[in-house]
Write a protein that holds these residues in place. Structure first.
Motif, PDB file in Angstrom:
ATOM      1  N   GLU A 226       0.859  -1.180   0.000  1.00  8.12           N
ATOM      2  CA  GLU A 226       0.000   0.000   0.000  1.00  8.12           C
ATOM      3  C   GLU A 226       0.895   1.229   0.000  1.00  8.12           C
ATOM      4  N   LEU A 227       0.316   2.362  -0.375  1.00  6.04           N
ATOM      5  CA  LEU A 227       1.093   3.597  -0.407  1.00  6.04           C
ATOM      6  C   LEU A 227       1.680   3.934   0.959  1.00  6.04           C
ATOM      7  N   GLY A 228       0.949   3.670   2.026  1.00  6.01           N
ATOM      8  CA  GLY A 228       1.429   4.037   3.352  1.00  6.01           C
ATOM      9  C   GLY A 228       2.267   2.981   4.038  1.00  6.01           C
ATOM     10  N   ASP A 229       2.543   1.859   3.378  1.00  3.08           N
ATOM     11  CA  ASP A 229       3.271   0.766   4.025  1.00  3.08           C
ATOM     12  C   ASP A 229       4.742   1.115   4.241  1.00  3.08           C
ATOM     13  N   ALA A 230       5.243   0.718   5.402  1.00  2.00           N
ATOM     14  CA  ALA A 230       6.636   1.004   5.750  1.00  2.00           C
ATOM     15  C   ALA A 230       7.644   0.378   4.780  1.00  2.00           C
ATOM     16  N   PRO A 231       7.454  -0.878   4.307  1.00  5.94           N
ATOM     17  CA  PRO A 231       8.456  -1.453   3.395  1.00  5.94           C
ATOM     18  C   PRO A 231       8.680  -0.614   2.138  1.00  5.94           C
ATOM     19  N   LEU A 232       7.619  -0.011   1.606  1.00  4.26           N
ATOM     20  CA  LEU A 232       7.771   0.842   0.429  1.00  4.26           C
ATOM     21  C   LEU A 232       8.616   2.055   0.760  1.00  4.26           C
ATOM     22  N   HIS A 233       8.284   2.738   1.836  1.00  5.08           N
ATOM     23  CA  HIS A 233       9.023   3.948   2.198  1.00  5.08           C
ATOM     24  C   HIS A 233      10.458   3.625   2.601  1.00  5.08           C
ATOM     25  N   ASP A 234      10.645   2.486   3.276  1.00  4.83           N
ATOM     26  CA  ASP A 234      12.011   2.084   3.649  1.00  4.83           C
ATOM     27  C   ASP A 234      12.850   1.815   2.408  1.00  4.83           C
ATOM     28  N   ARG A 235      12.263   1.118   1.431  1.00  3.97           N
ATOM     29  CA  ARG A 235      13.015   0.774   0.227  1.00  3.97           C
ATOM     30  C   ARG A 235      13.390   2.013  -0.569  1.00  3.97           C
ATOM     31  N   VAL A 236      12.422   2.901  -0.752  1.00  8.16           N
ATOM     32  CA  VAL A 236      12.707   4.134  -1.497  1.00  8.16           C
ATOM     33  C   VAL A 236      13.722   4.981  -0.735  1.00  8.16           C
ATOM     34  N   GLY A 237      13.631   4.973   0.606  1.00  8.43           N
ATOM     35  CA  GLY A 237      14.612   5.699   1.409  1.00  8.43           C
ATOM     36  C   GLY A 237      16.008   5.132   1.253  1.00  8.43           C
ATOM     37  N   GLU A 238      16.120   3.801   1.204  1.00  8.38           N
ATOM     38  CA  GLU A 238      17.421   3.160   0.989  1.00  8.38           C
ATOM     39  C   GLU A 238      18.051   3.597  -0.332  1.00  8.38           C
TER      40      GLU A 238
END
Length: 346
Positions: A226-238
């Motif tokens: 989902e847009l708000g899921d932590a794995p997505l934001h963590d990956r893009v942050g990495e």
């Protein structure tokens, strides 16, 4: 020359002014009394408090309060007539929210506290988020079903776009949110060095994998999230944040479009762009059934406002006439593109 103030008025004029002031105060007092009377009904207190929490459709208000829609409409009518509520029509649905300038009114503020207390005791406040999320339920069911082969682009399109890629200054990483069957990847994958494509439906990602294999897009990474899921934001942050975040025909499926845009903005690197392709506001209710749309498009000013609230700058909206929007079920609509930038010092 003597100063012209009330101490030098003719007694008759002065008396007339005093009567006018007293009449104004009497009118104001009568209006306050009417406001107290209007808010004496517990159901109106609840409705006002709900409208202060979230912009809600009449059907959603009825569901939250366990009342019939006609009864809810009957009690909303005087609240609307008194200008306490703002009303927005979208197709056949009517949404209401509190007029923000009334929050400072002591009577309204007291009514909001009382209404919120009633809702809290009844467990209604805790159910608002679930009712809002339910707006996305038809879209989830719709996209969970894979239908047909992925949509096609001209077979040589990738080669032409690769030729244009050097003209894009920042093309290290792009994120495609709501990638679906990956149609937009045909455009952005040849341009960007790396792409993260995300969707919440495995059926859509399976179709996307077919496209990636066919085009040899081995620099595209797929995520089920989902847009708000932590794995997505963590990956893009990495990966250092995205130079460009794309959301093509996604926003009209979001339960809270403004919140969704904040999520898109958070994926962008400082100085990166958020690009949203969506419909202009329209009245074609058929799309709710045909493709599970939660919203019937947006006014350009709405998109710019969402961008501002998301902390983006330099927001502008470009119209796309229907003649360029293909032959699908939404091809008769005018589309638009919102482009906005995350501040470089964010």
């Amino acid at each position: 020359m003597r100063r012209r103030d009330d101490s030098f008025l003719h007694p008759c004029v002065f008396a007339h002014r005093q009567l006018s002031v007293e009449a104004d105060l009497a009118i104001a007092s009568e209006r306050r009394w009417e406001l107290y009377k209007l808010l004496a009904e517990p159901i109106r207190l609840r409705l006002l408090a709900l409208a202060a929490e979230e912009e809600l459709a009449i059907g959603e208000l009825a569901e939250l309060l366990g009342e019939s829609q006609p009864n809810v409409s009957r009690h909303l009518k005087p609240l609307r007539a008194s200008k306490l509520l703002a009303v927005r029509k979208e197709g056949t649905r009517v949404f209401v929210r509190l007029q923000e300038d009334h929050r400072a009114d002591p009577v309204v503020a007291d009514a909001l506290r009382a209404g919120a207390g009633l809702l809290e005791d009844e467990g209604v406040l805790g159910r608002i988020a679930a009712v809002v999320r339910a707006r996305e339920a038809p879209a989830r069911a719709f996209f969970a079903q894979a239908a047909g082969a992925p949509s096609a682009w001209p077979s040589e399109l990738g080669a032409y776009l690769a030729a244009l890629a050097p003209l894009v200054a920042r093309r290290r990483l792009a994120v495609d949110v709501g990638t679906g069957d990956g149609a937009l990847l045909e455009v952005i994958a040849p341009v960007f060095e790396r792409v993260v494509a995300v969707d919440r439906a495995e059926a859509q990602l399976e179709r996307c994998r077919e496209r990636l294999a066919r085009r040899a897009f081995d620099h595209v990474e797929l995520l089920l999230a989902e847009l708000g899921d932590a794995p997505l934001h963590d990956r893009v942050g990495e990966l250092g944040g995205a130079d460009a975040v794309f959301a093509a025909r996604v926003l009209h499926h979001a339960s809270r479009p403004s919140e969704a845009l904040r999520g898109l903005a958070s994926l962008a690197a400082p100085g990166g762009f958020v690009l949203v392709v969506d419909y202009r506001a329209h009245q074609d209710e058929r799309l709710r059934d045909q493709q599970a749309d939660a919203w019937l498009g947006f006014e350009p000013a709405e998109l710019r406002d969402y961008a501002t609230r998301a902390g983006l700058e330099d927001a502008h909206v470009t119209p796309i006439p229907a003649a360029r929007c293909g032959e699908g079920p939404d091809g008769h609509l005018d589309w638009q593109v919102l482009a906005a930038r995350r501040p470089a010092d964010a």
